[in-house]
Design an enzyme around this catalytic site. Sequence first.
Site, PDB file in Angstrom:
ATOM      1  N   ASP A  99       0.822  -1.210   0.000  1.00  0.00           N
ATOM      2  CA  ASP A  99       0.000   0.000   0.000  1.00  0.00           C
ATOM      3  C   ASP A  99       0.860   1.267   0.000  1.00  0.00           C
ATOM      4  O   ASP A  99       0.393   2.353   0.352  1.00  0.00           O
ATOM      5  CB  ASP A  99      -0.906   0.022   1.236  1.00  0.00           C
ATOM      6  CG  ASP A  99      -2.022  -1.006   1.172  1.00  0.00           C
ATOM      7  OD1 ASP A  99      -2.197  -1.622   0.109  1.00  0.00           O
ATOM      8  OD2 ASP A  99      -2.716  -1.192   2.189  1.00  0.00           O
ATOM      9  N   ASP A 154       5.176  -9.433   8.880  1.00  0.00           N
ATOM     10  CA  ASP A 154       5.335  -7.986   8.755  1.00  0.00           C
ATOM     11  C   ASP A 154       6.704  -7.671   8.166  1.00  0.00           C
ATOM     12  O   ASP A 154       7.613  -8.519   8.143  1.00  0.00           O
ATOM     13  CB  ASP A 154       5.176  -7.314  10.112  1.00  0.00           C
ATOM     14  CG  ASP A 154       3.715  -7.215  10.536  1.00  0.00           C
ATOM     15  OD1 ASP A 154       2.829  -7.465   9.699  1.00  0.00           O
ATOM     16  OD2 ASP A 154       3.465  -6.895  11.720  1.00  0.00           O
ATOM     17  N   ASP A 156       9.311  -6.043   9.063  1.00  0.00           N
ATOM     18  CA  ASP A 156      10.547  -6.051   9.852  1.00  0.00           C
ATOM     19  C   ASP A 156      10.955  -7.439  10.313  1.00  0.00           C
ATOM     20  O   ASP A 156      11.921  -7.570  11.077  1.00  0.00           O
ATOM     21  CB  ASP A 156      10.402  -5.125  11.058  1.00  0.00           C
ATOM     22  CG  ASP A 156       9.130  -5.374  11.849  1.00  0.00           C
ATOM     23  OD1 ASP A 156       8.138  -5.819  11.248  1.00  0.00           O
ATOM     24  OD2 ASP A 156       9.113  -5.100  13.072  1.00  0.00           O
ATOM     25  N   ASP A 248      -5.416  -8.432  14.515  1.00  0.00           N
ATOM     26  CA  ASP A 248      -4.897  -9.753  14.840  1.00  0.00           C
ATOM     27  C   ASP A 248      -5.508 -10.298  16.130  1.00  0.00           C
ATOM     28  O   ASP A 248      -5.989 -11.437  16.186  1.00  0.00           O
ATOM     29  CB  ASP A 248      -3.377  -9.709  14.950  1.00  0.00           C
ATOM     30  CG  ASP A 248      -2.881  -8.528  15.783  1.00  0.00           C
ATOM     31  OD1 ASP A 248      -3.714  -7.766  16.324  1.00  0.00           O
ATOM     32  OD2 ASP A 248      -1.650  -8.352  15.903  1.00  0.00           O
TER      33      ASP A 248
END
Length: 520
Positions: A99, A154, A156, A248
């Site tokens: 995005d 994710d 990272d 989540d």
Amino acid sequence: MSEVRLIDIMTVFLVRGLTVLYTVAVVWLSLYSLQALFFSLVFGRRARTQPTPAAPASWPTVTVQLPIFNERHVGRRLLAAVASLDYPHHALHIQVLDDSTDDTTSLLQTEVRRLQARGLQVKYLHRDDRRGYKAGALAAGLEQTEADFVAIFDADFVPTPDFLKRTLPFLLADPHLGFVQTRWAHLNATYSGLTGAQALALDGHFVIEQTARQQLGAFISFNGTAGIWRRACIEAAGGWQADTLCEDLDLSYRAQLQGWRGVYRPDIAVPAELPPQLLAFKRQQFRWAKGSVQTLRKLGRRVAQGASLTAPGGQPASLSYKTRLLGLLHLSGYLVHPLMLLVLLLSLPMLWLGQTTQATLGLFGLASLGPPLLFALAQRHLYADQSGGWLRRFAYFPGLMLLGIGLTLNCTQAAIEGLTGRGGAFQRTPKFHVKQQADAWTDSAYALHLDWTTVGEIVLALYALTAVVVAVLRHNLGAAPFLALYALAFGSTAAVGIWQAGRIHRRPRRPLVHHAWHAD
């Protein structure tokens, strides 16, 4: 009735009201500390870790979803790690859910083309409006795959090559299992005192709390990344929803309320980057606090009622009172921050009116033995056999204690917003690839500038110092160290934020987030 008599009566009611409110806040806070002590005791007698089920004769198709927004520093690292997963290429589908509104887009597109040329099945999906934020991206990606199993990482995180082959067998062996969550490890725990304190806190959650919850049969949470889901579970639970900022936590509770189970695997570790900038960490905690409280507001009644639930293909059942209580404490965990702020704000008027706080503070002090025990057990479990020992890592605990108190104003604002509204802007936590270059974040356009909470922290530090002086003047010496800790925590949090902000190289103060959208 004389005016003096009326003032005396009003003073009595004021004192009693303050005392009741103060006592309720301290007792409520003590519950969370006692829970940490309880989890530590449960972990001490934990059962042996369940062995991984046998590998299947043939591996099923798995889609790996990578939700990304403005991650120019770490996006390619994530793609490289996922491309190295030890899994049959014909059964591995990778979705880059991008995005981004900056040059991350072109960087990822180049990397995707390179991986496609190697024969990997990588699909690049870009949305223009970020509708639903991460939840919206995951839902949109799910519509583009027919795979029965979906792993999520994710930006990272750096999964190890054996991740899928170590997690997927649990889902294949148990049709009632909805998701598998693994433990977060750390790429840069020793970078600074800030990252060391964060690592200590996360280890306590992942090593002790999650393990104890699983052993007790309580709700466990999917932590947003480093896990794998059964697609049927996601869909049966209502799919990804954007009315909380913790999509989540929300989905994992909805799934378990419908009878699906989750499994936590502390023996499978996925390393990730910890925020090196305090303001980035505050943003992360703000989102987690607000989202957790939103989930409490959304699902708390269902958890408290222990509503009848039916496992897929199983029999109706109801939640035990123990499971309900642990679930409510879990969802309301970030309420410790407004409670801590309330205790501080009430301390000064109570001391001024000559009221002692030593009895209630004594109760809180006794209960507060729980968190340090939990963190110490986690470090001992992880690092007892390593050079330097676990005590070297536990030495970050004083910093963690100051950090936890110093975030009180930031997380109180988040909790209030969570109690009063749905959805909200999903502000990402900047990542900087600090393992590659120690101070790279100071040159990054993602580095954050100060916000109003820094001024608020300075005001609260002065307020706490005033309370210390009043405590000494009123000969309430038992309260003085407690209040001095508040002053030190708020003062140090503000000082570190200002110092780090001063290290950022000057650049135009232009927001990186465009196309802002608020969930209903």
